[in-house]
Enzyme design. Sequence first.
Site, PDB file in Angstrom:
ATOM      1  N   CYS A   2       0.806  -1.235   0.000  1.00  0.00           N
ATOM      2  CA  CYS A   2       0.000   0.000   0.000  1.00  0.00           C
ATOM      3  C   CYS A   2       0.842   1.291   0.000  1.00  0.00           C
ATOM      4  CB  CYS A   2      -0.883   0.048   1.235  1.00  0.00           C
ATOM      5  SG  CYS A   2      -1.669  -1.509   1.642  1.00  0.00           S
TER       6      CYS A   2
HETATM    7  N1  GLN Z   1      -0.815  -6.223   4.679  1.00  0.00           N
HETATM    8  C1  GLN Z   1      -1.815  -5.213   4.712  1.00  0.00           C
HETATM    9  C2  GLN Z   1      -3.047  -5.582   3.944  1.00  0.00           C
HETATM   10  O1  GLN Z   1      -3.089  -6.506   3.218  1.00  0.00           O
HETATM   11  C3  GLN Z   1      -1.244  -3.864   4.326  1.00  0.00           C
HETATM   12  C4  GLN Z   1      -1.334  -3.513   2.884  1.00  0.00           C
HETATM   13  C5  GLN Z   1      -0.057  -3.283   2.184  1.00  0.00           C
HETATM   14  O2  GLN Z   1       0.822  -2.503   2.599  1.00  0.00           O
HETATM   15  N2  GLN Z   1       0.070  -3.964   1.112  1.00  0.00           N
HETATM   16  O3  GLN Z   1      -4.023  -4.913   4.083  1.00  0.00           O
END
Ligand code: GLN
Length: 257
Positions: A2
């Site tokens: 994200c």
């Molecule tokens: N691991 C978390 C999620 O899947 C954070 C998202 C990310 O940074 N990819 O929501």
Amino acid sequence: MCRHLGYLGPAVPVSEPITRGPHSLRVQSWAPREMRGGGTINADGFGVAWWPAQAPGDTDALDAQDVEPTRYRNAAPIWTDPAVDDVLSQIEATAVLGAVRSATVGMPVERTACAPFTSGRLAFSHNGVVPDWRAVCAAVSKEVGGVDPFELEASTDSAALWLLVRALLERGADPSEALTEVVRRVVAERSEARVNLLLGDGEQLWATTCYHSLSVLVDDTSAVVSSEPYDDDPRWQPIDDRSVVTVRPGHVAIESL
Ligand code: GLN
């Protein structure tokens, strides 16, 4: 993994900080530059929380301490949602915290899993992944105490990290200490955890760097924290890995984690 962004400053349309610049948060959803091996695009939804601008002279205006953020989230890619340009452009705010999501494999793609997570005056986002998050967060939750597992909004590492941060805040930690302690304890359990956290209360922003990128852009009237700079303004300041940063207009404080 994200991307997230926080804005503090003069009142702007809520859509503006998340679409600002040639490399805006919205552009970062399909063309991020610094994913560091954690996925390719951020197409699993987005969210934005904002603290409303209060009209000067409004006698019913709340004290800044009482202003709670409003939130909009959607599990669809941000570029498919017309509400960003058609609705969020009609609302003014003096603080905005937004995130675009790339779901970690095994985690659900649903609205409740999209940051920001909110409680009272606070909004929170996580950029990264905690491998084995149930075991790791359960272990940290025992150390921290006061975590209510029924508050878990989604079956994700990010939602669990938010409960840990909240428990520490409720126990009286200041925001920077709470983020630092959560990152330290999670990394002590799993050294490969990636935990860039972002927290805002409408007046300040706090963020950590643990594996992922982060930059800040602060002047006397505004402050921005962003996973990636949205333009080529030379005043962007990249934050070293393993830091915790506190920003507000005219102020940046960086400490080592
Ligand atoms: N691991 C978390 C999620 O899947 C954070 C998202 C990310 O940074 N990819 O929501």
